[in-house]
Motif scaffolding. Structure first.
Motif, PDB file in Angstrom:
ATOM      1  N   VAL A 175      28.307  17.261  21.860  1.00  0.00           N
ATOM      2  CA  VAL A 175      29.462  18.148  22.015  1.00  0.00           C
ATOM      3  C   VAL A 175      29.081  19.596  21.724  1.00  0.00           C
ATOM      4  O   VAL A 175      29.509  20.508  22.433  1.00  0.00           O
ATOM      5  N   SER A 176      28.272  19.820  20.708  1.00  0.00           N
ATOM      6  CA  SER A 176      27.895  21.200  20.361  1.00  0.00           C
ATOM      7  C   SER A 176      27.187  21.886  21.530  1.00  0.00           C
ATOM      8  O   SER A 176      27.440  23.066  21.814  1.00  0.00           O
ATOM      9  N   GLN A 177      26.329  21.161  22.234  1.00  0.00           N
ATOM     10  CA  GLN A 177      25.648  21.736  23.398  1.00  0.00           C
ATOM     11  C   GLN A 177      26.621  21.984  24.539  1.00  0.00           C
ATOM     12  O   GLN A 177      26.498  22.976  25.260  1.00  0.00           O
ATOM     13  N   GLN A 178      27.597  21.104  24.698  1.00  0.00           N
ATOM     14  CA  GLN A 178      28.611  21.288  25.731  1.00  0.00           C
ATOM     15  C   GLN A 178      29.415  22.561  25.483  1.00  0.00           C
ATOM     16  O   GLN A 178      29.740  23.300  26.415  1.00  0.00           O
ATOM     17  N   VAL A 179      29.732  22.835  24.215  1.00  0.00           N
ATOM     18  CA  VAL A 179      30.491  24.031  23.853  1.00  0.00           C
ATOM     19  C   VAL A 179      29.688  25.288  24.210  1.00  0.00           C
ATOM     20  O   VAL A 179      30.194  26.198  24.865  1.00  0.00           O
ATOM     21  N   VAL A 180      28.443  25.338  23.786  1.00  0.00           N
ATOM     22  CA  VAL A 180      27.602  26.507  24.048  1.00  0.00           C
ATOM     23  C   VAL A 180      27.431  26.713  25.551  1.00  0.00           C
ATOM     24  O   VAL A 180      27.541  27.839  26.053  1.00  0.00           O
ATOM     25  N   HIS A 181      27.211  25.640  26.272  1.00  0.00           N
ATOM     26  CA  HIS A 181      27.045  25.731  27.722  1.00  0.00           C
ATOM     27  C   HIS A 181      28.323  26.260  28.388  1.00  0.00           C
ATOM     28  O   HIS A 181      28.265  27.131  29.267  1.00  0.00           O
ATOM     29  N   ALA A 182      29.489  25.756  27.966  1.00  0.00           N
ATOM     30  CA  ALA A 182      30.764  26.188  28.544  1.00  0.00           C
ATOM     31  C   ALA A 182      31.013  27.675  28.299  1.00  0.00           C
ATOM     32  O   ALA A 182      31.447  28.401  29.199  1.00  0.00           O
ATOM     33  N   VAL A 183      30.734  28.142  27.094  1.00  0.00           N
ATOM     34  CA  VAL A 183      30.951  29.556  26.777  1.00  0.00           C
ATOM     35  C   VAL A 183      29.957  30.434  27.529  1.00  0.00           C
ATOM     36  O   VAL A 183      30.326  31.475  28.072  1.00  0.00           O
ATOM     37  N   ALA A 184      28.709  30.024  27.601  1.00  0.00           N
ATOM     38  CA  ALA A 184      27.706  30.787  28.349  1.00  0.00           C
ATOM     39  C   ALA A 184      28.112  30.891  29.816  1.00  0.00           C
ATOM     40  O   ALA A 184      28.008  31.968  30.429  1.00  0.00           O
ATOM     41  N   ASP A 185      28.598  29.804  30.397  1.00  0.00           N
ATOM     42  CA  ASP A 185      29.070  29.831  31.781  1.00  0.00           C
ATOM     43  C   ASP A 185      30.257  30.771  31.936  1.00  0.00           C
ATOM     44  O   ASP A 185      30.324  31.551  32.884  1.00  0.00           O
ATOM     45  N   ALA A 186      31.209  30.691  31.012  1.00  0.00           N
ATOM     46  CA  ALA A 186      32.408  31.540  31.088  1.00  0.00           C
ATOM     47  C   ALA A 186      32.055  33.021  30.982  1.00  0.00           C
ATOM     48  O   ALA A 186      32.683  33.866  31.621  1.00  0.00           O
ATOM     49  N   GLU A 187      31.051  33.319  30.174  1.00  0.00           N
ATOM     50  CA  GLU A 187      30.627  34.707  29.973  1.00  0.00           C
ATOM     51  C   GLU A 187      29.566  35.149  30.980  1.00  0.00           C
ATOM     52  O   GLU A 187      29.188  36.320  31.004  1.00  0.00           O
ATOM     53  N   SER A 188      29.060  34.211  31.763  1.00  0.00           N
ATOM     54  CA  SER A 188      27.984  34.480  32.732  1.00  0.00           C
ATOM     55  C   SER A 188      26.759  35.103  32.065  1.00  0.00           C
ATOM     56  O   SER A 188      26.198  36.102  32.537  1.00  0.00           O
TER      57      SER A 188
END
Length: 84
Positions: free
Chosen positions: A6-19
Motif C-alpha cells: 500500500v505504501s508504494q501504491q500511495v507514492v506512485h499515485a501522488v507522483a502520477d497526480a503531480e507528474s
C-alpha cells in the motif's frame, strides 16, 4: 499496482497526480510510518478497512489493500485517528 505494498501504491499515485518522479516527493515516512500502513492492510485481509492521512498536500484515502484515492479537497475531512 495491485500486488504492491500500500505504501508504494500511495507514492506512485501522488507522483502520477503531480507528474513528477517518485524521487521528487517528500519521503512518505515524514507523514506516516510506511511499514505500519502496509501491516494495517495486510492483517486480516477480509476485514474492510479505510484509512485517511495527509501527504504532499493531498488527503490520501486507502480502502482495503488495493484502493488508493487522492483528494485535494478539505471536505474529505480528517478526524484525529484517520481510521474508520
Amino acid at each position: 499496482m495491485v500486488g504492491h505494498p500500500v505504501s508504494q501504491q500511495v507514492v506512485h499515485a501522488v507522483a502520477d497526480a503531480e507528474s513528477v518522479p517518485k524521487t521528487e516527493l517528500t519521503p512518505l515516512a515524514k507523514s506516516i510510518d510506511p511499514e505500519s500502513l502496509n501491516t494495517l492492510f495486510l492483517s486480516n485481509p477480509k476485514t474492510k478497512k479505510k484509512f485517511r492521512f495527509e501527504y504532499e498536500g493531498y488527503i490520501v484515502v486507502v480502502e482495503d489493500q488495493n484502493s488508493v484515492t487522492l483528494s485535494d479537497s478539505p471536505e474529505c475531512g480528517l478526524d484525529k485517528s484517520g481510521i474508520e
